[in-house]
Design a protein around this motif. Sequence first.
Motif: not given
Length: 266
Positions: A124-132, A134-145, A195-202
């Motif tokens: 329904e809202n593929p643009e919302f995938l950006v929030a998920h 970002y949250t998962r991948y960059l979080g894992d990349l940052s804290g992974g080591q 954009r507001n939808g992406v922020l809410e999805e984050a």
Amino acid sequence: MDAQKTHTAEMDLSEQIKKVTLDSHMRAENTELMLSFQKGQVTMPQYKMLLSSLHAIYQTLEEELERNSKHPAVEPIYFPVELARLESIEKDLEYFYGPGWKEMMVVPAATRRYCERLRQIGKENPEFLVAHAYTRYLGDLSGGQVLGRIAQKSMGLKSSEGLSFFTFPSISSPNLFKQLYRSRMNVVELSEEERNGVLEEAVRSFEHNIQVFEGVQKMLSVGEEQHISSLSGYGKNTWVRSMGAPLFRMVVGMFVAIVTLGIWML
């Protein structure tokens, strides 16, 4: 107030996400469970349960990202070679469980709800995938080591086997890659409503993760009661029933750390 709105509107999308999820970060970091994780007491059973939930989440997320890879909001931040986690997680699950790992996994209902949400927005809202993503991948990349070293030491692993989830072999410089990722993310063209939808999805993404570790806590609490009432019989997924209260605090802390500790370093 108007000046504040104008300033917020002028912020990059990545900065906006970090801003709107600040309260969620603080709430998670100050939980007893997050603090207990920082003691570095991750156990093998805890890590197995963590991997099971991560497998379900990443399988769904990566399927939806691939299906929407040509969507104008998804294409700029789609890096399957560099970021995809599913194959690494499956490698770890096979290391710990053996060939029959698929039959050994246990996930709380909250994990399934998280996956259902990812399926829904993928349709329904593929643009919302950006929030998920970002949250998962960059979080894992940052804290992974850091998290990988803690897990290795806590579980007494002599090598990095079983810890593939924490490694990103196709990324030579995490910091440079994160800069690239944010720059791609910040040029995604979104309407004000989108954009507001992406922020809410984050924010929703973070809440889903919190609900997952709360679900794990409940699952392990029930498992502890069953262990106390009946110590006989060892069958499928028996390790869930064999864990006590001190251990479930750590698995929840481990999960929170992956979705919060890393994000603080984005």
